[in-house]
Each structure stands twice: as C-alpha cells, then as structure tokens.
Design an enzyme around this catalytic site. Structure first.
Site, PDB file in Angstrom:
ATOM      1  N   GLU A   1     -75.528  11.898 -18.456  1.00 51.18           N
ATOM      2  CA  GLU A   1     -74.730  10.739 -17.896  1.00 51.18           C
ATOM      3  C   GLU A   1     -74.618  10.758 -16.087  1.00 51.18           C
ATOM      4  OE1 GLU A   1     -70.947  10.455 -19.505  1.00 51.18           O
ATOM      5  OE2 GLU A   1     -70.648   9.039 -18.380  1.00 51.18           O
ATOM      6  N   GLY A   5     -64.534   6.467 -21.363  1.00 52.52           N
ATOM      7  CA  GLY A   5     -62.781   6.493 -21.340  1.00 52.52           C
ATOM      8  C   GLY A   5     -62.405   7.104 -19.783  1.00 52.52           C
ATOM      9  N   ASP A  58     -72.507  14.992 -19.016  1.00 53.33           N
ATOM     10  CA  ASP A  58     -72.030  15.055 -17.872  1.00 53.33           C
ATOM     11  C   ASP A  58     -72.043  15.015 -16.770  1.00 53.33           C
ATOM     12  OD1 ASP A  58     -68.953  12.286 -17.748  1.00 53.33           O
ATOM     13  OD2 ASP A  58     -71.076  12.153 -15.954  1.00 53.33           O
ATOM     14  N   SER A 114     -64.298  14.173 -24.855  1.00 50.28           N
ATOM     15  CA  SER A 114     -64.664  14.695 -23.374  1.00 50.28           C
ATOM     16  C   SER A 114     -64.581  15.978 -22.664  1.00 50.28           C
ATOM     17  CB  SER A 114     -65.080  13.753 -22.685  1.00 50.28           C
ATOM     18  OG  SER A 114     -65.388  14.355 -21.376  1.00 50.28           O
ATOM     19  N   ASP A 147     -73.729   5.327 -15.955  1.00 49.24           N
ATOM     20  CA  ASP A 147     -71.570   5.403 -16.109  1.00 49.24           C
ATOM     21  C   ASP A 147     -71.240   4.604 -14.634  1.00 49.24           C
ATOM     22  OD1 ASP A 147     -69.090   7.071 -16.427  1.00 49.24           O
ATOM     23  OD2 ASP A 147     -68.923   5.323 -15.817  1.00 49.24           O
ATOM     24  N   LYS A 196     -69.267  15.821 -25.093  1.00 51.67           N
ATOM     25  CA  LYS A 196     -70.039  15.837 -23.935  1.00 51.67           C
ATOM     26  C   LYS A 196     -68.881  17.025 -23.610  1.00 51.67           C
ATOM     27  CE  LYS A 196     -67.737  12.707 -20.297  1.00 51.67           C
ATOM     28  NZ  LYS A 196     -68.305  10.993 -19.891  1.00 51.67           N
ATOM     29  N   LYS A 228     -67.377   1.089 -19.559  1.00 51.43           N
ATOM     30  CA  LYS A 228     -65.891   1.667 -19.181  1.00 51.43           C
ATOM     31  C   LYS A 228     -65.390   0.398 -19.475  1.00 51.43           C
ATOM     32  CE  LYS A 228     -65.744   6.642 -18.096  1.00 51.43           C
ATOM     33  NZ  LYS A 228     -66.042   7.549 -17.005  1.00 51.43           N
ATOM     34  N   LYS A 233     -69.009  18.370 -18.968  1.00 59.49           N
ATOM     35  CA  LYS A 233     -69.611  18.122 -17.787  1.00 59.49           C
ATOM     36  C   LYS A 233     -70.028  18.976 -17.230  1.00 59.49           C
ATOM     37  CE  LYS A 233     -66.219  14.332 -17.394  1.00 59.49           C
ATOM     38  NZ  LYS A 233     -66.884  13.687 -17.361  1.00 59.49           N
TER      39      LYS A 233
END
Ligand code: 164
Ligand code: MG
Length: 375
Positions: free
Chosen positions: A215, A292, A190, A136, A240, A162, A264, A164
C-alpha cells in the site's frame, strides 16, 4: 431535510497502546463528533478522521473545525437538503478539505436514513449482512513484539493482517511473519509513502513474500512512479493517499498505477464520493477495501455500511472497537460477531447509539451552531 442545528464536540480518546507508522506516533485520537439535528429532534452523527498533525494529509483536527465553522456549516444551512448527495455538490466550490467535508456529509447521511427509517447500508445499496474485516498493526519496537501482535490478531480470526513498513523495518519483519506463520496468512504492507524508486531493490525483495498488496509505497501525490513500479513487481500496488476523488481513481486505473484501491470516506470527501469510486472500480474490475483512520465507533459504523457494497471484496481495516479503545463512544461497541466478521447493524442510520457520558468524559471543546432559517 430541515437541518435546525449542528453541534461540534471535540474529543481526545486515549488509545490502549501507541500506534506508530512511518508518519507519526499516536497515543490518543483527537477528533470531532458532529451531531446534525433536524427540527423534529432526530440527530445524525459524523466523525472527523484528520489526524492531529498534517502528516497523513494536509488536514488536521484544527483545520477541520475551522472549515466546518467558517464555511461548511453555513453552506449546509443555506437551503434545505433534498438528498445527502446534494451535500458534496454544495461543498464543491471549496477546494480540498475533504476530511472536513466528509465529517458533515456523513452526519447528514445518518440523519437522512434515520428520517427515512432505513439503515445507512441498505440506503447505499449494500448487499451484505456481515463483513469480513482485517486489522492494521503499527510499527512495533521489535520484530518479536510485532509477531506477538500478529499471533493475537490471527487468533481473533482477522481476515487480513496489515503491517506498517518503512526503510530499515521492512524485509526483516515481513520475512519473520512468513517464517513464523507461513505463506497462507493474508498479509499486506503499508508504507505510507516512505519509499522512492531509488529503493526499488528493497521493494523487489518484498516481492518474494506473496503479499496481498503493498500500500502506497511511493509519494502521497504520485501516480506516474507507482505505474512504473507496478510494471517492475508482481505484488499488486494499492493506493491510499494518492486517491482523493473518483477522477483520481479513474486516472490511476488508466495509468496502471494500482491494482487495488483503499477507500477512506474522509480522504475522498464523503460517502457519496466513496460510492462513486466503488462504482468506477467495480466497472474496471479493480477490487477495493475500506481503510481506517483509527475511528471511534461512529466512523467505524460509516465504514461498516460502506463495506456492504459489492466490490468491497477485500477485508478492510475496520477492526473491533477493542482493537484501539478501552471504551468506545458507541453502544453497542463494534465487536466481532464471529472470528474476523462484523455483523452489519439493521437499525436506522448508522445503527449505533452514542454514549453521551463517555463522550463527555473525553470532551475537550464543544459548540452549537443554529440555523436561523429553520425555526
Ligand atoms: O483505522 C485503522 O485501523 C487503520 C489505521 C491505519 O492503518 C492508518 C491510519 C492513518 C494513517 C496511516 O497510518 C494508516 C493508513 O495509511 O491506512
Ligand atoms: Mg494506508
């Protein structure tokens, strides 16, 4: 299991570099290392995954410490635990506070497996001796810096990238990654709830890049609008923050709110609940992956064990220790066995030792709780 004492140690582990999302910017990880001791001196470890500020969910390291001390440790001491699945049943009357519950429950799972002399992965029913992992990447100050990170991690062989995104930093970085690295890179975004349905045109623009998933684009507590959005885009939605339990997973799947779920352990309240979500998703052909929370090696070890379950078919965010830490608190550190692949430890419990000297180096607070019932 005769649990004799619990020790809480609060640490501030400095990150190698800042980690920024649409929620917050972190330069160190504030977390609680829980050690649960039985009367024979065996110890199980757990790690809190709440952030220092209540921006990802309503919990913080402070609320976790309070809930452990005031409610969860006393409940655990109440009577012997026959199986780690009993822990969440015992905690059930307490509303929310999933990350606090998971912190203690994870340590009990580790202790239970050490008492049985088996690995956590095998006791969960894991069927893999190695797992594919992704990485990530936080929001970088510039697209160029982001491209540099993507290049670095692709060279390390990570199986999922991944990134952001947030309004104003979305289409351009994703397009730049596709232009630079091509359409075959397993790429996802995400959003951490940074968008609403009013931003549908932007999200539709993202739909052209062949992302593995997007996400949590919408509100952290939504399922209805995600279902509406999923009907408007081809890209699979992954939830998530919206999923706190097996019941949430069932409802989200029934509503069509998502096609993938990021599990998670902390967010859903523990390993036992995470396994239930895995099983529901497996039955409904919804693939899952392990997210994570910038864990140290202890939380990373729990995530590795969970990822050995068969429906974890998408690489998770469990990257190597050196992705975040100059030094981790476990030995050996979590390292890539092959490009983008972690080996599942075979030792009892989580399969990693704790480096107490490193723990003490970053220790900010500690307290021991004794179970007066067990002498
Ligand atoms: O632990 C990792 O490497 C993943 C970190 C990560 O992507 C996240 C951690 C915490 C909150 C969010 O910013 C984000 C997530 O939502 O998955
Ligand atoms: Mg997320």
């Amino acid at each position: 299991m005769n649990i004799q004492s619990v020790e809480l140690k609060r640490l501030a582990l400095p990150l190698k570099s800042a980690f920024e999302t649409s929620l917050d910017r972190m330069t160190s990880k504030d977390f609680i290392l829980v050690s649960v001791y039985d009367k024979d001196g065996l110890v199980g470890y757990g790690e809190s995954t709440a952030l220092a500020s209540p921006y990802y969910n309503e919990e913080t390291t402070d609320t976790v410490w309070y809930m452990l001390e005031k409610f969860l440790i006393p409940l655990l001491f109440d009577s012997d635990i026959q199986h780690p699945d009993d822990v969440l049943k015992r905690f059930a009357p307490i509303r929310g506070n999933n990350m606090a519950k998971a912190t203690l429950e994870g340590a009990v799972w580790d202790l239970y497996c050490k008492e049985k002399g088996v690995s956590l992965a095998s006791r969960l029913g894991g069927q893999k001796d190695m797992i594919d992992v992704g990485v990530s990447i936080g929001i970088e100050p510039t697209v160029d810096l982001l491209l540099g990170k993507v290049d670095q991690y692709l060279n390390e062989g990570y199986k999922k990238i991944k990134v952001k995104i947030k309004p104003g930093f979305d289409v351009s970085p994703i397009r730049a990654i596709r232009d630079r690295f091509g359409s075959d890179v397993p790429l996802m975004a995400d959003a951490n709830s940074a968008y609403t349905l009013k931003k549908l045109p932007i999200i539709k623009e993202l739909d052209q890049f062949g992302l593995m998933m997007i996400e949590q684009p919408l509100a952290h507590d939504d399922m209805i609008d995600h279902a509406k959005l999923q009907r408007e885009i081809q890209t699979p939605i992954c939830l998530d923050e919206s999923i706190h339990s097996a019941e949430d997973a069932r409802k989200a799947i029934e509503l069509g709110s998502c096609q993938i779920i990021n599990i998670k352990i902390g967010r859903v309240g523990g390993i036992s609940e995470a396994k239930k979500i895995h099983d529901i998703c497996k039955k409904k052909n919804i693939p899952v992956w392990c997210g994570g929370m910038l864990e140290s090696g202890v939380g990373r070890a729990h995530n590795i064990a969970l990822t050995t379950l068969p429906n974890f078919t998408i690489p998770g965010d469990t990257s190597a220790s050196n992705r975040y830490w100059e030094e981790d608190i476990v030995s050996p550190e979590v390292t890539l066995w092959k490009p983008g692949i972690l080996k599942v430890p075979e030792g009892p419990g989580i399969g990693y030792e704790i480096k107490q000297d490193t723990v003490n180096k970053y220790l900010t607070h500690k307290k021991v709780y004794r179970n007066e019932r067990v002498k």
